[in-house]
Motif scaffolding. Sequence first.
Motif, PDB file in Angstrom:
ATOM      1  N   PHE A  54       0.797  -1.050   0.037  1.00 24.87           N
ATOM      2  CA  PHE A  54       0.028   0.000   0.046  1.00 24.87           C
ATOM      3  C   PHE A  54       0.955   1.379   0.024  1.00 24.87           C
ATOM      4  CE2 PHE A  54      -3.325  -2.773   2.366  1.00 24.87           C
ATOM      5  CZ  PHE A  54      -3.742  -3.260   1.110  1.00 24.87           C
ATOM      6  N   TYR A  55       2.180   1.143   0.051  1.00 27.84           N
ATOM      7  CA  TYR A  55       3.008   2.400  -0.021  1.00 27.84           C
ATOM      8  C   TYR A  55       3.415   2.499  -1.508  1.00 27.84           C
ATOM      9  CZ  TYR A  55       5.857   5.252   3.075  1.00 27.84           C
ATOM     10  OH  TYR A  55       6.402   6.164   3.914  1.00 27.84           O
ATOM     11  N   PHE A  56       2.506   3.193  -2.005  1.00 22.98           N
ATOM     12  CA  PHE A  56       2.598   2.963  -3.531  1.00 22.98           C
ATOM     13  C   PHE A  56       3.754   3.935  -4.103  1.00 22.98           C
ATOM     14  CE2 PHE A  56      -2.265   2.680  -3.345  1.00 22.98           C
ATOM     15  CZ  PHE A  56      -2.095   1.291  -3.684  1.00 22.98           C
ATOM     16  N   ILE A  57       4.180   5.212  -3.334  1.00 28.53           N
ATOM     17  CA  ILE A  57       5.242   5.799  -3.417  1.00 28.53           C
ATOM     18  C   ILE A  57       6.327   5.380  -2.361  1.00 28.53           C
ATOM     19  CG2 ILE A  57       6.448   8.097  -3.728  1.00 28.53           C
ATOM     20  CD1 ILE A  57       3.785   9.338  -4.682  1.00 28.53           C
ATOM     21  N   PRO A  58       7.417   4.777  -2.556  1.00 24.79           N
ATOM     22  CA  PRO A  58       8.286   4.193  -1.695  1.00 24.79           C
ATOM     23  C   PRO A  58       8.839   5.480  -0.720  1.00 24.79           C
ATOM     24  CG  PRO A  58       8.787   3.256  -3.741  1.00 24.79           C
ATOM     25  CD  PRO A  58       7.781   4.250  -4.055  1.00 24.79           C
ATOM     26  N   GLY A  59       9.001   5.043   0.604  1.00 27.15           N
ATOM     27  CA  GLY A  59       9.491   5.948   1.492  1.00 27.15           C
ATOM     28  C   GLY A  59      10.858   6.508   1.008  1.00 27.15           C
ATOM     29  N   GLN A  60      11.747   5.966   0.420  1.00 28.46           N
ATOM     30  CA  GLN A  60      13.034   6.525   0.206  1.00 28.46           C
ATOM     31  C   GLN A  60      12.759   7.632  -0.832  1.00 28.46           C
ATOM     32  OE1 GLN A  60      11.729   3.031   0.052  1.00 28.46           O
ATOM     33  NE2 GLN A  60      13.513   1.802  -0.217  1.00 28.46           N
ATOM     34  N   TYR A 191      -3.204  15.352  -5.664  1.00 30.69           N
ATOM     35  CA  TYR A 191      -3.011  15.736  -6.647  1.00 30.69           C
ATOM     36  C   TYR A 191      -2.166  14.657  -7.669  1.00 30.69           C
ATOM     37  CZ  TYR A 191      -1.157  18.895 -10.558  1.00 30.69           C
ATOM     38  OH  TYR A 191      -1.162  19.479 -12.014  1.00 30.69           O
ATOM     39  N   LEU A 192      -3.180  14.030  -8.451  1.00 28.95           N
ATOM     40  CA  LEU A 192      -2.859  12.603  -9.086  1.00 28.95           C
ATOM     41  C   LEU A 192      -1.610  13.015 -10.024  1.00 28.95           C
ATOM     42  CD1 LEU A 192      -6.155  11.081  -9.918  1.00 28.95           C
ATOM     43  CD2 LEU A 192      -4.828  10.788  -8.150  1.00 28.95           C
ATOM     44  N   PRO A 193      -1.501  14.039 -10.869  1.00 31.93           N
ATOM     45  CA  PRO A 193      -0.230  13.921 -11.517  1.00 31.93           C
ATOM     46  C   PRO A 193       1.006  13.989 -10.920  1.00 31.93           C
ATOM     47  CG  PRO A 193      -2.046  15.568 -12.598  1.00 31.93           C
ATOM     48  CD  PRO A 193      -2.535  15.071 -11.233  1.00 31.93           C
ATOM     49  N   PHE A 194       0.959  14.653  -9.798  1.00 31.28           N
ATOM     50  CA  PHE A 194       2.271  14.713  -8.862  1.00 31.28           C
ATOM     51  C   PHE A 194       2.687  13.422  -8.394  1.00 31.28           C
ATOM     52  CE2 PHE A 194       3.998  14.855  -4.637  1.00 31.28           C
ATOM     53  CZ  PHE A 194       5.306  15.821  -4.956  1.00 31.28           C
ATOM     54  N   LEU A 195       1.433  12.559  -7.855  1.00 28.49           N
ATOM     55  CA  LEU A 195       1.830  11.264  -7.352  1.00 28.49           C
ATOM     56  C   LEU A 195       2.137  10.255  -8.473  1.00 28.49           C
ATOM     57  CD1 LEU A 195      -1.481  11.271  -4.658  1.00 28.49           C
ATOM     58  CD2 LEU A 195       1.309  11.581  -4.114  1.00 28.49           C
ATOM     59  N   PHE A 196       1.368  10.293  -9.293  1.00 28.66           N
ATOM     60  CA  PHE A 196       1.710   9.584 -10.612  1.00 28.66           C
ATOM     61  C   PHE A 196       3.314   9.780 -10.962  1.00 28.66           C
ATOM     62  CE2 PHE A 196       1.944   8.133 -14.905  1.00 28.66           C
ATOM     63  CZ  PHE A 196       1.339   7.012 -14.825  1.00 28.66           C
ATOM     64  N   LYS A 197       3.509  11.001 -11.016  1.00 34.39           N
ATOM     65  CA  LYS A 197       4.862  11.111 -11.631  1.00 34.39           C
ATOM     66  C   LYS A 197       6.094  10.376 -10.498  1.00 34.39           C
ATOM     67  CE  LYS A 197       8.632  14.566 -11.468  1.00 34.39           C
ATOM     68  NZ  LYS A 197       8.986  16.069 -11.194  1.00 34.39           N
ATOM     69  N   HIS A 198       5.705  10.487  -9.433  1.00 32.18           N
ATOM     70  CA  HIS A 198       6.607  10.070  -8.144  1.00 32.18           C
ATOM     71  C   HIS A 198       6.600   8.450  -8.097  1.00 32.18           C
ATOM     72  CE1 HIS A 198       8.778  13.467  -7.134  1.00 32.18           C
ATOM     73  NE2 HIS A 198       7.458  14.216  -7.042  1.00 32.18           N
ATOM     74  N   PHE A 199       5.210   7.931  -8.290  1.00 34.17           N
ATOM     75  CA  PHE A 199       4.913   6.444  -8.533  1.00 34.17           C
ATOM     76  C   PHE A 199       5.779   5.830  -9.651  1.00 34.17           C
ATOM     77  CE2 PHE A 199       2.291   3.171 -10.426  1.00 34.17           C
ATOM     78  CZ  PHE A 199       2.159   2.361  -9.509  1.00 34.17           C
ATOM     79  N   ARG A 200       5.659   6.407 -10.647  1.00 36.13           N
ATOM     80  CA  ARG A 200       6.139   6.137 -11.955  1.00 36.13           C
ATOM     81  C   ARG A 200       7.765   5.735 -11.681  1.00 36.13           C
ATOM     82  NH1 ARG A 200       5.233   9.491 -17.112  1.00 36.13           N
ATOM     83  NH2 ARG A 200       6.286  10.863 -15.894  1.00 36.13           N
ATOM     84  N   GLY A 202       9.335   5.778  -8.954  1.00 33.12           N
ATOM     85  CA  GLY A 202       9.741   4.807  -7.679  1.00 33.12           C
ATOM     86  C   GLY A 202       9.099   3.449  -8.020  1.00 33.12           C
ATOM     87  N   LEU A 203       8.396   3.282  -9.310  1.00 29.78           N
ATOM     88  CA  LEU A 203       7.815   2.159  -9.360  1.00 29.78           C
ATOM     89  C   LEU A 203       8.938   0.615  -9.373  1.00 29.78           C
ATOM     90  CD1 LEU A 203       5.367   0.517 -10.390  1.00 29.78           C
ATOM     91  CD2 LEU A 203       5.974   0.987 -12.898  1.00 29.78           C
ATOM     92  N   PRO A 204      10.059   0.806  -9.741  1.00 35.16           N
ATOM     93  CA  PRO A 204      10.865  -0.285  -9.528  1.00 35.16           C
ATOM     94  C   PRO A 204      11.091  -0.738  -8.160  1.00 35.16           C
ATOM     95  CG  PRO A 204      11.958   1.171 -11.101  1.00 35.16           C
ATOM     96  CD  PRO A 204      10.890   1.930 -10.752  1.00 35.16           C
ATOM     97  N   LEU A 205      11.146   0.274  -7.214  1.00 29.48           N
ATOM     98  CA  LEU A 205      11.521   0.256  -5.708  1.00 29.48           C
ATOM     99  C   LEU A 205      10.167  -0.367  -5.089  1.00 29.48           C
ATOM    100  CD1 LEU A 205      13.474   3.195  -4.304  1.00 29.48           C
ATOM    101  CD2 LEU A 205      13.879   0.812  -4.650  1.00 29.48           C
ATOM    102  N   TYR A 206       8.920   0.127  -5.501  1.00 25.07           N
ATOM    103  CA  TYR A 206       7.645  -0.475  -5.383  1.00 25.07           C
ATOM    104  C   TYR A 206       7.112  -1.747  -5.523  1.00 25.07           C
ATOM    105  CZ  TYR A 206       2.507  -1.191  -4.992  1.00 25.07           C
ATOM    106  OH  TYR A 206       1.353  -1.399  -4.810  1.00 25.07           O
ATOM    107  N   LEU A 207       7.536  -2.161  -6.913  1.00 21.40           N
ATOM    108  CA  LEU A 207       7.400  -3.499  -6.997  1.00 21.40           C
ATOM    109  C   LEU A 207       8.526  -4.524  -6.787  1.00 21.40           C
ATOM    110  CD1 LEU A 207       6.738  -2.963 -10.996  1.00 21.40           C
ATOM    111  CD2 LEU A 207       5.157  -3.759  -9.176  1.00 21.40           C
TER     112      LEU A 207
END
Length: 469
Positions: A54-60, A191-200, A202-207
Amino acid sequence: MNPIKNALKSLSVTTTNVIVALIFFIITAKISNPAFFGKVAIIQLLEVITSAFFYFIPGQIITREISYLYARKEVNKDVIGKFISLPFLSFPVFLVLLLFPTYVKLAIPYLFLYLLGGVLNSIMIGMDMFTETAIAGNLFLIIRWGISILAVLQHNIYLFVEIWTLGGIISDSLGYFFIIKKIGFVYPLLYLPFLFKHFREGLPLYLSSLAGFFSSQGDRVTTAYLLGSYYLGIYQFSALVAGVPSMVLGALGGVLLPTASFYKALGKDERRMSSISFRLLSLISFLAVIISIPVAIVVVDKFFPAYEGGIEALILLLLATTLPFPIGSLVNFIVASKKDLRPFLVLSILNGGLTLLTSFLLIPRLGIVGGAISQIIVSIISSSFIVFYALRTSTFIPSRKEIMLLLAMPLIGVYEVFVDPPFLDLILLLLVILIFKAFKVIEKEDVKLVESFLSSKLKFISYILRLIN
């Protein structure tokens, strides 16, 4: 951004955790049984699932971004508010837990608070608010392990979850207050564009975190499935005791990412930072392993006789989590340098699959020791990969001293597994200190750098380093 002072502040949280948790487990062991402890282990397992899934944007990523902005004096309330909105976006996913037993359903608010607390801590650490983080963390741990003794006395898992939820409310409220005091009133800003940018980003770390869940917890899940909650309780207890040294090291290593990001933003060389950190953490890790194993055995024998069956697994788990810690710390410098993180996804998938495979193969034959061996295998593979990738990205360029330390890690592990009398650890302890002194692993420049961060009350650290040097 003073890494030594910040490490000591973080260490205060770890010290509180060790002390109050030890008291909690002593009382629990005396008045309860491994089956009840197994239920507690399930709640803790849900915490790990929350962090992993559930930590979609990793804390790192959050800490790194805030540290960069903080170094350039560009932190603003909008950025903080956007990061704080992350747990609210994740909340609907928690509703899947409504399909589980009642006490798991009751844990939904706590798990949300646990996730929110993680985001707040990542933000505060990025802004060099280690004192505030330590205050909130210590308060939470006192409630988590101290007051929850009431639930153990009544053998009431529901009261246990409610007390933990109360701790989450108080701790998160305090962390939120500290942030407001630092930068002014801030509120969640979805603000979804901001969150999506950092999600993308950090995606390798999230996965990797998802796959890492199976590599770090797959042995526990398999133990619960194949052996039941009784043996899960013994194994989880062994893992908690074995994890104490790595918790202490984690307090020291936890300052590396914000510090590396902060000074990287100011133009410092990450290779020198990684080299110094690796050598200092190697010294601390080696000493921690050698001292902790005999101490852990004595503690279990004296205070937790019902869990003596987990001592062999405890030793293996302690080696798997503590010995490779200096290698794992290199990841902080890779993240801080904004290198490609996708290879970690491949590693995590490999580790997760290998953990499940080896656990299913070894646990039916060897019991909980098989689960610990599985963790040893994963630790070896992860450490080898991190060293290789750190070399490839030039964030770590080892000299002969670092190579010697890398070779010493498996040798110490083999010694601890096959040399039985605990008093022989004293010989190994003296040998490690003599090697560090003879080969001048800690250099004069390292001592001077450490001294530049020390206050007058901490000068004894430089005396110890100079003695070893």
